[in-house]
Scaffold this motif. Structure first.
Motif, PDB file in Angstrom:
ATOM      1  N   ASP A  65       0.825  -1.218   0.000  1.00 24.42           N
ATOM      2  CA  ASP A  65       0.000   0.000   0.000  1.00 24.42           C
ATOM      3  C   ASP A  65       0.856   1.264   0.000  1.00 24.42           C
ATOM      4  O   ASP A  65       0.575   2.213  -0.739  1.00 24.42           O
ATOM      5  CB  ASP A  65      -0.953   0.023   1.200  1.00 24.42           C
ATOM      6  CG  ASP A  65      -2.122  -0.931   1.042  1.00 24.42           C
ATOM      7  OD1 ASP A  65      -2.471  -1.273  -0.108  1.00 24.42           O
ATOM      8  OD2 ASP A  65      -2.690  -1.334   2.070  1.00 24.42           O
ATOM      9  N   THR A  67       3.965   1.485  -1.020  1.00 25.27           N
ATOM     10  CA  THR A  67       4.662   1.503  -2.309  1.00 25.27           C
ATOM     11  C   THR A  67       3.730   2.050  -3.386  1.00 25.27           C
ATOM     12  O   THR A  67       4.137   2.873  -4.213  1.00 25.27           O
ATOM     13  CB  THR A  67       5.147   0.088  -2.676  1.00 25.27           C
ATOM     14  OG1 THR A  67       6.002  -0.387  -1.631  1.00 25.27           O
ATOM     15  CG2 THR A  67       5.888   0.076  -3.996  1.00 25.27           C
ATOM     16  N   PHE A  68       2.475   1.596  -3.360  1.00 25.80           N
ATOM     17  CA  PHE A  68       1.495   2.083  -4.330  1.00 25.80           C
ATOM     18  C   PHE A  68       1.289   3.591  -4.184  1.00 25.80           C
ATOM     19  O   PHE A  68       1.288   4.322  -5.180  1.00 25.80           O
ATOM     20  CB  PHE A  68       0.157   1.358  -4.174  1.00 25.80           C
ATOM     21  CG  PHE A  68      -0.948   2.023  -4.944  1.00 25.80           C
ATOM     22  CD1 PHE A  68      -1.020   1.887  -6.325  1.00 25.80           C
ATOM     23  CD2 PHE A  68      -1.885   2.814  -4.302  1.00 25.80           C
ATOM     24  CE1 PHE A  68      -2.018   2.531  -7.046  1.00 25.80           C
ATOM     25  CE2 PHE A  68      -2.884   3.451  -5.009  1.00 25.80           C
ATOM     26  CZ  PHE A  68      -2.948   3.314  -6.387  1.00 25.80           C
ATOM     27  N   GLN A  69       1.097   4.052  -2.954  1.00 27.65           N
ATOM     28  CA  GLN A  69       0.874   5.489  -2.740  1.00 27.65           C
ATOM     29  C   GLN A  69       2.021   6.320  -3.308  1.00 27.65           C
ATOM     30  O   GLN A  69       1.800   7.332  -3.971  1.00 27.65           O
ATOM     31  CB  GLN A  69       0.696   5.796  -1.252  1.00 27.65           C
ATOM     32  CG  GLN A  69      -0.608   5.298  -0.689  1.00 27.65           C
ATOM     33  CD  GLN A  69      -0.692   5.473   0.826  1.00 27.65           C
ATOM     34  OE1 GLN A  69       0.308   5.694   1.503  1.00 27.65           O
ATOM     35  NE2 GLN A  69      -1.898   5.375   1.347  1.00 27.65           N
ATOM     36  N   PHE A  72       2.016   5.941  -7.238  1.00 31.97           N
ATOM     37  CA  PHE A  72       0.873   6.628  -7.861  1.00 31.97           C
ATOM     38  C   PHE A  72       1.105   8.132  -7.848  1.00 31.97           C
ATOM     39  O   PHE A  72       0.793   8.823  -8.810  1.00 31.97           O
ATOM     40  CB  PHE A  72      -0.433   6.258  -7.146  1.00 31.97           C
ATOM     41  CG  PHE A  72      -1.654   6.602  -7.951  1.00 31.97           C
ATOM     42  CD1 PHE A  72      -2.090   5.767  -8.963  1.00 31.97           C
ATOM     43  CD2 PHE A  72      -2.369   7.764  -7.697  1.00 31.97           C
ATOM     44  CE1 PHE A  72      -3.210   6.078  -9.719  1.00 31.97           C
ATOM     45  CE2 PHE A  72      -3.486   8.085  -8.442  1.00 31.97           C
ATOM     46  CZ  PHE A  72      -3.912   7.240  -9.454  1.00 31.97           C
ATOM     47  N   LEU A  90       4.676   0.467 -10.451  1.00 33.62           N
ATOM     48  CA  LEU A  90       3.268   0.088 -10.591  1.00 33.62           C
ATOM     49  C   LEU A  90       3.118  -1.219 -11.368  1.00 33.62           C
ATOM     50  O   LEU A  90       2.295  -2.071 -11.010  1.00 33.62           O
ATOM     51  CB  LEU A  90       2.478   1.227 -11.235  1.00 33.62           C
ATOM     52  CG  LEU A  90       2.349   2.475 -10.353  1.00 33.62           C
ATOM     53  CD1 LEU A  90       1.891   3.675 -11.175  1.00 33.62           C
ATOM     54  CD2 LEU A  90       1.406   2.231  -9.186  1.00 33.62           C
ATOM     55  N   LEU A  93       3.956  -4.047  -9.076  1.00 33.50           N
ATOM     56  CA  LEU A  93       2.858  -4.321  -8.135  1.00 33.50           C
ATOM     57  C   LEU A  93       1.774  -5.175  -8.796  1.00 33.50           C
ATOM     58  O   LEU A  93       1.225  -6.089  -8.181  1.00 33.50           O
ATOM     59  CB  LEU A  93       2.254  -3.018  -7.608  1.00 33.50           C
ATOM     60  CG  LEU A  93       3.068  -2.272  -6.549  1.00 33.50           C
ATOM     61  CD1 LEU A  93       2.498  -0.876  -6.309  1.00 33.50           C
ATOM     62  CD2 LEU A  93       3.108  -3.056  -5.239  1.00 33.50           C
ATOM     63  N   TYR A  98      -0.880  -7.350  -6.541  1.00 33.21           N
ATOM     64  CA  TYR A  98      -1.408  -6.328  -5.628  1.00 33.21           C
ATOM     65  C   TYR A  98      -2.908  -6.174  -5.852  1.00 33.21           C
ATOM     66  O   TYR A  98      -3.389  -6.216  -6.980  1.00 33.21           O
ATOM     67  CB  TYR A  98      -0.672  -5.004  -5.874  1.00 33.21           C
ATOM     68  CG  TYR A  98      -1.120  -3.863  -4.991  1.00 33.21           C
ATOM     69  CD1 TYR A  98      -1.037  -3.939  -3.607  1.00 33.21           C
ATOM     70  CD2 TYR A  98      -1.621  -2.694  -5.553  1.00 33.21           C
ATOM     71  CE1 TYR A  98      -1.437  -2.885  -2.806  1.00 33.21           C
ATOM     72  CE2 TYR A  98      -2.016  -1.628  -4.758  1.00 33.21           C
ATOM     73  CZ  TYR A  98      -1.928  -1.733  -3.397  1.00 33.21           C
ATOM     74  OH  TYR A  98      -2.334  -0.680  -2.598  1.00 33.21           O
ATOM     75  N   HIS A 100      -5.045  -3.749  -5.773  1.00 36.45           N
ATOM     76  CA  HIS A 100      -5.579  -2.594  -6.509  1.00 36.45           C
ATOM     77  C   HIS A 100      -4.911  -2.483  -7.879  1.00 36.45           C
ATOM     78  O   HIS A 100      -4.323  -1.462  -8.233  1.00 36.45           O
ATOM     79  CB  HIS A 100      -5.380  -1.311  -5.697  1.00 36.45           C
ATOM     80  CG  HIS A 100      -6.018  -1.354  -4.358  1.00 36.45           C
ATOM     81  ND1 HIS A 100      -7.386  -1.342  -4.176  1.00 36.45           N
ATOM     82  CD2 HIS A 100      -5.474  -1.449  -3.114  1.00 36.45           C
ATOM     83  CE1 HIS A 100      -7.659  -1.405  -2.886  1.00 36.45           C
ATOM     84  NE2 HIS A 100      -6.516  -1.478  -2.221  1.00 36.45           N
ATOM     85  N   GLN A 101      -5.055  -3.550  -8.656  1.00 34.12           N
ATOM     86  CA  GLN A 101      -4.371  -3.616  -9.943  1.00 34.12           C
ATOM     87  C   GLN A 101      -4.864  -2.580 -10.943  1.00 34.12           C
ATOM     88  O   GLN A 101      -4.063  -2.002 -11.678  1.00 34.12           O
ATOM     89  CB  GLN A 101      -4.490  -5.028 -10.523  1.00 34.12           C
ATOM     90  CG  GLN A 101      -3.727  -6.029  -9.691  1.00 34.12           C
ATOM     91  CD  GLN A 101      -3.532  -7.338 -10.398  1.00 34.12           C
ATOM     92  OE1 GLN A 101      -3.915  -7.522 -11.540  1.00 34.12           O
ATOM     93  NE2 GLN A 101      -2.898  -8.271  -9.705  1.00 34.12           N
ATOM     94  N   CYS A 104      -3.249   0.636 -10.223  1.00 34.89           N
ATOM     95  CA  CYS A 104      -1.850   0.593 -10.668  1.00 34.89           C
ATOM     96  C   CYS A 104      -1.775   0.831 -12.178  1.00 34.89           C
ATOM     97  O   CYS A 104      -0.924   1.592 -12.661  1.00 34.89           O
ATOM     98  CB  CYS A 104      -1.212  -0.756 -10.348  1.00 34.89           C
ATOM     99  SG  CYS A 104      -0.896  -1.034  -8.594  1.00 34.89           S
TER     100      CYS A 104
END
Length: 184
Positions: A65, A67-69, A72, A90, A93, A98, A100-101, A104
């Motif tokens: 999460d 890493t995604f934030q 993004f 992304l 991920l 992940y 929330h693909q 991403c």
């Protein structure tokens, strides 16, 4: 969410929803969608402080999460290296499964759009729309990528035409000069 929730925006969103669902886009609606997306993206450029804060949080506790934030947020940067790094993170991920693909993939498509890699951005959006056809963010990015690609092709065609005209003019000048020289 990508979109504001005021009444005017809601009405415009309903209009675009009808446009997207019918897939009967005119060049003008494509250009309007791109202009609006460009405006939204210009208002969401991350500042250095935010990027540094997210990078530190990610380094201290590298959860998917966090890493995604971070990635993004990077996907809306205006620095080429940060945009490319966002796509790399992304995409990894997504490969790692992940949860929330789609988000991403939207982030990657956004970064690719900002990099001017319209064809790849368009392909990413099409992949999203195949699995989530109601994704407004993917539909907007898709239209913007198409418009960007078409605009670039038009510029290339104009340059080619200008180059051809210049060569033709030079050829005519040489021919006239040759005729004048032969009359002497």
């Amino acid at each position: 969410s990508f979109l504001p929730s005021d009444p005017v925006s809601q009405h415009r969103n309903q209009f675009y929803s009808i446009q997207f669902n019918n897939m009967g886009h005119t060049k003008q609606s494509q250009k309007i969608t791109r202009a609006e997306l460009d405006e939204k993206l210009s208002l969401s450029i991350p500042d250095r402080e935010l990027l540094e804060e997210l990078a530190v949080k990610c380094a201290e506790d590298p959860t998917p999460d966090k890493t995604f934030q971070y990635a993004f947020c990077l996907s809306k940067s205006r620095q080429e290296s940060e945009l490319r790094y966002a796509v790399t993170i992304l995409d990894s991920l997504v490969k790692e499964g992940y949860e929330h693909q789609i988000d991403c993939m939207i982030g990657s498509a956004t970064a690719l759009y900002l990099l001017g890699e319209f064809e790849e951005g368009q392909r990413r959006c099409e992949a999203i729309l195949r699995s989530k056809p109601d994704s407004r963010a993917a539909a907007e990015l898709h239209l913007a990528c198409i418009d960007g690609k078409e605009e670039r092709e038009q510029r290339r065609a104009k340059k080619a035409a200008a180059g051809t005209a210049a060569v033709a003019a030079l050829g005519a000048a040489v021919a006239i000069g040759g005729m004048l020289m032969s009359k002497r």
